[in-house]
Write a protein that holds these residues in place. Structure first.
Motif, PDB file in Angstrom:
ATOM      1  N   LEU A 195      86.555  16.329  67.700  1.00  0.00           N
ATOM      2  CA  LEU A 195      85.179  16.811  67.509  1.00  0.00           C
ATOM      3  C   LEU A 195      84.230  15.614  67.527  1.00  0.00           C
ATOM      4  O   LEU A 195      83.656  15.226  66.513  1.00  0.00           O
ATOM      5  N   THR A 196      84.070  15.049  68.698  1.00  0.00           N
ATOM      6  CA  THR A 196      83.338  13.787  68.807  1.00  0.00           C
ATOM      7  C   THR A 196      82.019  13.914  69.565  1.00  0.00           C
ATOM      8  O   THR A 196      81.412  12.904  69.905  1.00  0.00           O
ATOM      9  N   GLU A 197      81.583  15.137  69.855  1.00  0.00           N
ATOM     10  CA  GLU A 197      80.235  15.314  70.413  1.00  0.00           C
ATOM     11  C   GLU A 197      79.247  14.622  69.483  1.00  0.00           C
ATOM     12  O   GLU A 197      79.346  14.711  68.258  1.00  0.00           O
ATOM     13  N   ILE A 198      78.264  13.924  70.012  1.00  0.00           N
ATOM     14  CA  ILE A 198      77.478  12.971  69.236  1.00  0.00           C
ATOM     15  C   ILE A 198      76.797  13.602  68.019  1.00  0.00           C
ATOM     16  O   ILE A 198      76.862  13.047  66.908  1.00  0.00           O
ATOM     17  N   ASP A 199      76.162  14.744  68.176  1.00  0.00           N
ATOM     18  CA  ASP A 199      75.458  15.327  67.030  1.00  0.00           C
ATOM     19  C   ASP A 199      76.433  15.825  65.974  1.00  0.00           C
ATOM     20  O   ASP A 199      76.221  15.620  64.768  1.00  0.00           O
ATOM     21  N   LEU A 200      77.494  16.478  66.394  1.00  0.00           N
ATOM     22  CA  LEU A 200      78.479  16.976  65.445  1.00  0.00           C
ATOM     23  C   LEU A 200      79.157  15.834  64.700  1.00  0.00           C
ATOM     24  O   LEU A 200      79.301  15.869  63.470  1.00  0.00           O
ATOM     25  N   TYR A 201      79.546  14.802  65.431  1.00  0.00           N
ATOM     26  CA  TYR A 201      80.247  13.681  64.795  1.00  0.00           C
ATOM     27  C   TYR A 201      79.318  12.904  63.861  1.00  0.00           C
ATOM     28  O   TYR A 201      79.688  12.567  62.727  1.00  0.00           O
ATOM     29  N   GLU A 202      78.097  12.643  64.305  1.00  0.00           N
ATOM     30  CA  GLU A 202      77.177  11.879  63.460  1.00  0.00           C
ATOM     31  C   GLU A 202      76.695  12.695  62.266  1.00  0.00           C
ATOM     32  O   GLU A 202      76.394  12.126  61.209  1.00  0.00           O
ATOM     33  N   ALA A 203      76.633  14.023  62.410  1.00  0.00           N
ATOM     34  CA  ALA A 203      76.352  14.867  61.248  1.00  0.00           C
ATOM     35  C   ALA A 203      77.453  14.700  60.210  1.00  0.00           C
ATOM     36  O   ALA A 203      77.189  14.626  58.997  1.00  0.00           O
ATOM     37  N   GLY A 282      66.878   4.634  72.493  1.00  0.00           N
ATOM     38  CA  GLY A 282      68.182   4.105  72.138  1.00  0.00           C
ATOM     39  C   GLY A 282      68.748   4.651  70.847  1.00  0.00           C
ATOM     40  O   GLY A 282      69.804   4.197  70.388  1.00  0.00           O
ATOM     41  N   TYR A 283      68.088   5.662  70.271  1.00  0.00           N
ATOM     42  CA  TYR A 283      68.534   6.197  68.989  1.00  0.00           C
ATOM     43  C   TYR A 283      68.836   7.693  69.099  1.00  0.00           C
ATOM     44  O   TYR A 283      68.250   8.414  69.911  1.00  0.00           O
ATOM     45  N   SER A 284      69.728   8.129  68.224  1.00  0.00           N
ATOM     46  CA  SER A 284      70.202   9.510  68.227  1.00  0.00           C
ATOM     47  C   SER A 284      69.490  10.330  67.157  1.00  0.00           C
ATOM     48  O   SER A 284      68.714   9.816  66.339  1.00  0.00           O
ATOM     49  N   HIS A 285      69.808  11.607  67.157  1.00  0.00           N
ATOM     50  CA  HIS A 285      69.282  12.540  66.166  1.00  0.00           C
ATOM     51  C   HIS A 285      69.495  12.019  64.740  1.00  0.00           C
ATOM     52  O   HIS A 285      68.547  11.920  63.947  1.00  0.00           O
ATOM     53  N   TYR A 286      70.724  11.663  64.399  1.00  0.00           N
ATOM     54  CA  TYR A 286      71.036  11.271  63.013  1.00  0.00           C
ATOM     55  C   TYR A 286      70.650   9.835  62.696  1.00  0.00           C
ATOM     56  O   TYR A 286      70.502   9.490  61.520  1.00  0.00           O
TER      57      TYR A 286
END
Length: 312
Positions: A195-203, A282-286
C-alpha cells in the motif's frame, strides 16, 4: 511554536461541539480581533494539523483562531460515532460562527475560514452560503464527494451505494455497525501489503506514527452512513455562489486524494474576483500538513491574504 489556547464546548445542532481557541500574543480582551475558523481534515481532529500547525501559526500572526472537532468525532458530540456526513460538516461551520459572534473580542465583520484536505472541501461548500465568512483559504483541499466516486469506493459508486444500503438495513435490524479504518496500522504494514500509493502511504506516516498521531485522529468511518457523501459535490455552484476572496494552496506531487487537481479546478471555476493559486513545488499533500518548508510556503501567502481581507 506556542500559543495561548482555550478550550470550549459550544452549541451545535443537538449536541455540543468541542473547540480550541488559539489566542494571539499579547491578547487583550478589550480589543476586537479578526477571527479564523480552521477546519481539520477528514478523520483528523483539532489537535493535529488544523490546530497544532495552521491554527497556532495564524494565531501568532495576530488572529483569533477557533479549531473545532467535527460533529461525531473527537471531543464533539453526536451519535452514532464516526459519521462522515458532508452536510453535517458544513452545518458545523455556522454553529461555530454563531459562537464566535457572541465573543466581545471578535469582530463579526472580519471572520475567515481555512480548511485542510477534506476540511478544505467542506470550507468551500460552507462559504458559498454562509455569508458571514469574509475570506476563504484552503490547503490541499479535497472534494470528498468526487473522491467517493473513485478509489475509496473501488471506482464503483453505484455498487458502493447498494452495499451501504444493505449494511444500514442490517444495522437497523440489530447487526453490529461496520466501522472502517481507512489506514494501515503502521508504515511497515503498508509496505508489507504493497500500500505505497503516495497519499495513502504518507497518510499512514502522519496518522500512525508519533509525527501526527493523536487519540482522536482515528480515521474511522461508519460505513452505513456514507451514502450522502457519494451523492455530494463540494464545488457545486462555485461559479455563482463562491464570491469571497480565495487563496488555494496545493502541492504539485499528485496523489489518490486528488487535491492538486481539485485545487486547480476550484481556481478555474470559482466566481471570486480575488483568487490566487499557490503551488508548493516538489511537495506532496501530507508535506503540507506539518513539514516546515511547504508549510512556510502556505503561510507566507495565507497570512498576508487574511490580513488583507480581514482588516478594516
Amino acid at each position: 511554536m506556542t500559543s495561548n489556547i482555550g478550550h470550549v464546548q459550544l452549541p451545535g445542532l443537538a449536541w455540543e461541539i468541542a473547540a480550541d481557541i488559539h489566542f494571539p500574543p499579547g491578547f487583550d480582551k478589550s480589543r476586537r480581533y479578526p477571527a479564523i475558523v480552521s477546519a481539520h481534515p477528514i478523520g483528523s481532529c483539532k489537535e493535529q494539523t488544523a490546530g497544532a500547525v495552521y491554527g497556532a501559526q495564524l494565531a501568532q500572526s495576530g488572529f483569533i483562531v477557533l479549531v473545532p472537532d467535527a460533529s461525531f468525532h473527537g471531543g464533539s458530540g453526536g451519535e452514532p460515532r464516526f459519521i462522515e456526513d458532508p452536510t453535517m460538516r458544513v452545518q458545523d461551520f455556522s454553529y461555530v460562527i454563531d459562537y464566535l459572534v457572541t465573543l466581545p473580542y471578535v469582530d463579526e465583520q472580519r471572520i475567515g475560514l481555512v480548511g485542510i484536505c477534506g476540511g478544505g472541501g467542506y470550507a468551500v461548500n460552507a462559504a458559498m452560503t454562509e455569508r458571514r465568512i469574509r475570506a476563504l483559504g484552503t490547503v490541499v483541499a479535497a472534494n470528498y464527494g468526487r473522491m467517493m466516486h473513485e478509489s475509496p469506493m473501488n471506482w464503483d459508486p453505484i455498487g458502493a451505494l447498494e452495499a451501504i444500503a444493505a449494511q444500514r438495513t442490517a444495522e437497523a435490524r440489530g447487526q453490529q455497525p461496520r466501522i472502517d479504518d481507512a489506514l494501515p496500522s503502521s508504515p511497515e504494514e503498508a509496505q508489507e501489503k504493497g500500500l505505497t500509493e503516495i497519499d495513502l502511504y504518507e497518510a499512514t506516516e502522519y496518522y500512525r506514527t508519533d509525527r501526527g498521531r493523536k487519540p482522536s485522529g482515528d480515521n474511522l468511518s461508519l460505513f452505513s452512513r456514507q451514502a450522502t457523501a457519494v451523492g455530494w459535490d463540494a464545488f457545486h455552484r462555485v461559479e455563482v455562489l463562491l464570491t469571497q476572496p480565495l487563496c488555494i494552496v496545493v502541492g504539485d506531487k499528485p496523489g489518490a486524494w486528488g487535491s492538486y487537481r481539485d485545487g486547480v479546478e476550484l481556481y478555474r471555476r470559482a466566481a471570486s474576483r480575488h483568487k490566487e493559486l499557490v503551488v508548493a513545488e516538489g511537495y506532496s499533500h501530507y508535506d503540507l500538513y506539518d513539514q516546515p518548508e511547504p508549510v512556510k510556503i502556505a503561510l507566507d501567502r495565507l497570512v498576508p491574504f487574511f490580513k488583507q481581507h480581514l482588516t478594516d
